[in-house]
Motif scaffolding. Structure first.
Motif: not given
Length: 284
Positions: A55-69
């Motif tokens: 299972y893969r988990y992500y931090f909330l702060s990684q949303m900025s990476d997705l928004h940038r992409i």
């Protein structure tokens, strides 16, 4: 795979709270497949992967990476472009190049729109050679002036200038902008005083053959020419007619811009040039 940051479980959802891939995908309005793809491309890696079940988990702060992409993709960047941008040490150079590419596409689309408008207006003369009034940006150029015996001499003069620029360590600007200016009024078949200019990123020390200077922004009547240079008179006739009929007057040296030619095309029918004539409204 280990966590990118130390994770300490807690009851409240802080910035370091871990979210399962399904929830994280839903929060960002993308599919799990897209997140997996970004992981494969090395763009957005999971903060933590459970070694027991995968299972893969992500931090909330990684949303900025997705928004940038997402923002870069909407600006026309491919995944490969974004990967190169992440790896470059000078993002400014990369972004300026991308901006230049977009500006070239805009110019081409504008030209296509002008052709369509000419067709809709029924103006057959303008259909083949539409004229556009454009602001030609200020530019730093390497310049070489010479009085040539005939126009055929240009084919040997330009390579000579290119060799000297390479010796001086010049780096051409992007998009490339190479043009010739006639420095004396009137048409001549011999003893023609010309100036060849090539846009460069920065000035170098002047040499006996090549000098460097800044050309200011100018408004110009611009027209594309497809084919042999021997057919230039017809194209000149179109742009000069436009200038006269629309209340403009010439206020600077005419530029012949070489886009495609003998250096990269097999036949003259594929040569592409642009004539730029600095103009201003009469009375201004």
């Amino acid at each position: 795979m280990k966590m990118n940051n130390e994770h300490k479980p807690c009851d409240t959802k802080t910035e370091n709270h871990l979210y399962k891939i399904g929830i994280f995908a839903q929060m960002n309005h993308i599919t799990i497949k897209t997140l997996r793809f970004y992981e494969e491309q090395g763009l957005v890696l999971p903060a933590y992967v459970d070694e027991d079940n995968g299972y893969r988990y992500y931090f909330l702060s990684q949303m900025s990476d997705l928004h940038r992409i997402s923002a870069l993709k909407s600006a026309g960047f491919s995944i490969e472009d974004i990967k190169k941008l992440d790896k470059t040490n000078d993002t400014s150079v990369f972004l300026h190049k991308k901006k230049a590419d977009i500006m070239m596409k805009i110019a081409e689309l504008t030209r296509q729109m002008a052709v369509i408008d000419s067709y809709l207006s029924g103006d057959e003369d303008m259909l083949e050679t539409p004229v556009l009034i454009q602001d030609v940006p200020a530019v730093t150029v390497a310049s070489m002036q010479k009085r040539i015996e005939s126009y055929d001499e240009l084919f040997t003069l330009m390579p000579t200038m290119g060799e000297e620029m390479e010796r001086l360590g010049c780096e051409c600007a992007l998009p490339e902008y190479c043009f010739m200016q006639y420095l004396e009024p009137g048409y001549k078949e011999q003893q023609i005083l010309v100036e060849i200019c090539e846009a460069v990123k920065t000035k170098k020390e002047d040499s006996e053959l090549v000098q460097f200077k800044e050309l200011p922004e100018t408004k110009a009547a611009c027209i594309y020419h497809k084919g042999s240079y021997n057919e230039f008179p017809r194209t000149y006739a179109s742009v000069l007619k436009y200038i006269e009929e629309n209340g403009y007057e010439i206020c600077g040296n005419i530029r012949e811009v070489y886009i495609d030619g003998v250096w990269n095309k097999d036949g003259e029918e594929d040569w592409l040039s642009e004539i730029q004539i600095p103009v201003k409204k009469i009375g201004e």
